[in-house]
Design a protein around this motif. Structure first.
Motif, PDB file in Angstrom:
ATOM      1  N   ASN A 141       0.824  -1.210   0.000  1.00 40.38           N
ATOM      2  CA  ASN A 141       0.000   0.000   0.000  1.00 40.38           C
ATOM      3  C   ASN A 141       0.859   1.261   0.000  1.00 40.38           C
ATOM      4  N   TRP A 142       1.891   1.285   0.872  1.00 37.47           N
ATOM      5  CA  TRP A 142       2.734   2.480   0.937  1.00 37.47           C
ATOM      6  C   TRP A 142       3.596   2.628  -0.315  1.00 37.47           C
ATOM      7  N   PHE A 145       1.349   4.198  -2.786  1.00 37.50           N
ATOM      8  CA  PHE A 145       1.099   5.588  -2.398  1.00 37.50           C
ATOM      9  C   PHE A 145       2.277   6.479  -2.764  1.00 37.50           C
ATOM     10  N   THR A 177      -1.778  12.271   2.919  1.00 41.88           N
ATOM     11  CA  THR A 177      -0.960  11.327   3.679  1.00 41.88           C
ATOM     12  C   THR A 177      -1.685  10.864   4.940  1.00 41.88           C
ATOM     13  N   ILE A 179      -4.977  10.940   5.549  1.00 40.60           N
ATOM     14  CA  ILE A 179      -6.160  10.146   5.178  1.00 40.60           C
ATOM     15  C   ILE A 179      -5.746   8.742   4.764  1.00 40.60           C
ATOM     16  N   PHE A 180      -4.659   8.644   4.003  1.00 43.82           N
ATOM     17  CA  PHE A 180      -4.189   7.327   3.568  1.00 43.82           C
ATOM     18  C   PHE A 180      -3.772   6.479   4.762  1.00 43.82           C
ATOM     19  N   MET A 182      -4.865   6.669   7.829  1.00 43.21           N
ATOM     20  CA  MET A 182      -6.064   6.260   8.548  1.00 43.21           C
ATOM     21  C   MET A 182      -6.841   5.190   7.782  1.00 43.21           C
ATOM     22  N   ALA A 183      -6.849   5.288   6.455  1.00 46.97           N
ATOM     23  CA  ALA A 183      -7.585   4.321   5.634  1.00 46.97           C
ATOM     24  C   ALA A 183      -7.019   2.916   5.743  1.00 46.97           C
ATOM     25  N   ASN A 184      -5.757   2.804   6.157  1.00 49.65           N
ATOM     26  CA  ASN A 184      -5.140   1.491   6.328  1.00 49.65           C
ATOM     27  C   ASN A 184      -5.546   0.801   7.632  1.00 49.65           C
ATOM     28  N   LEU A 185      -6.156   1.531   8.549  1.00 47.68           N
ATOM     29  CA  LEU A 185      -6.461   0.977   9.864  1.00 47.68           C
ATOM     30  C   LEU A 185      -7.339  -0.282   9.821  1.00 47.68           C
ATOM     31  N   PRO A 186      -8.450  -0.297   9.052  1.00 49.34           N
ATOM     32  CA  PRO A 186      -9.259  -1.524   9.021  1.00 49.34           C
ATOM     33  C   PRO A 186      -8.454  -2.750   8.588  1.00 49.34           C
TER      34      PRO A 186
END
Length: 206
Positions: A141-142, A145, A177, A179-180, A182-186
């Motif tokens: 993911n990173w 990004f 950055t 938001i991205f 935080m979006a990975n938390l789930p």
């Protein structure tokens, strides 16, 4: 045999200041400085370099170390900031984020290809309980990004004004950055990460 002392961690507010403070100072000095554009560029770049050095010093003071990502970012700030000041050419400071993002992405992809969980080595204490599968997905993911951010930086600086690019760095890159992250938390929680209520670590914005 003496037990190994665990690495110190930063509280979320100070960590955010270290990660994003230099960029905020860069924006503020550029906005407040007078004179011709190149004078504002040089003044803001000098302030950016000084703020980055201060952020590294605070990280060392508070935690006893400087993260590899902050070392890489700080080194490139020094090199490209110095070139900007020496040649009086804003191009150098504009392409620096592209190089940083591509370097981060390349290191992560190299780790995936070679089976070395490089992101885990750097951030393991910040993601307690995360499974190997979770680390792999987070790395992917990173890497994606960073690659996208490199492309966006190139598109923005090549097609807009200096002031627009500086504003984009503050009002575009920082929110994206956060938001991205935080979006990975789930996904992280699905793969075993224990949530302590803190903001997930984000890379420094060099």
């Amino acid at each position: 045999m003496a037990s190994q002392t665990p690495p110190k961690t930063l509280d979320p507010g100070l960590r955010m200041a270290i990660d994003f403070g230099p960029l905020i100072i860069f924006f503020a000095v550029n906005f407040l400085a007078g004179g011709e554009q190149i004078s504002r560029v040089v003044t803001a770049t000098v302030a950016f370099m000084a703020a980055t050095g201060a952020a590294m010093a605070v990280s060392r003071w508070k935690t006893g170390h400087i993260s590899p990502m902050l070392w890489m970012s700080g080194g490139l700030v020094l090199v490209f900031g110095g070139l900007t000041i020496y040649f009086h050419d804003e191009t150098f400071i504009k392409i620096k984020p592209t190089i940083i993002y591509l370097m981060f992405a390349s290191v992560l992809v190299f780790g995936l290809i070679t089976g070395r969980p490089l992101l885990q080595f750097v951030l393991e204490s910040a993601y307690p309980g995360l499974s190997p599968k979770g680390w792999r997905q987070l790395t992917i993911n990173w890497a994606v990004f960073f690659t996208v951010q490199a492309g966006l930086n190139e598109a923005v600086w090549r097609n807009t004004s200096w002031d627009f690019w500086v504003a984009y760095k503050l009002w575009g890159v920082i929110p994206m950055t956060l938001i991205f992250a935080m979006a990975n938390l789930p996904m992280l929680m699905k793969h075993g990460m224990q949530v302590a209520g803190d903001m997930p670590p984000v890379p420094p914005e060099g």
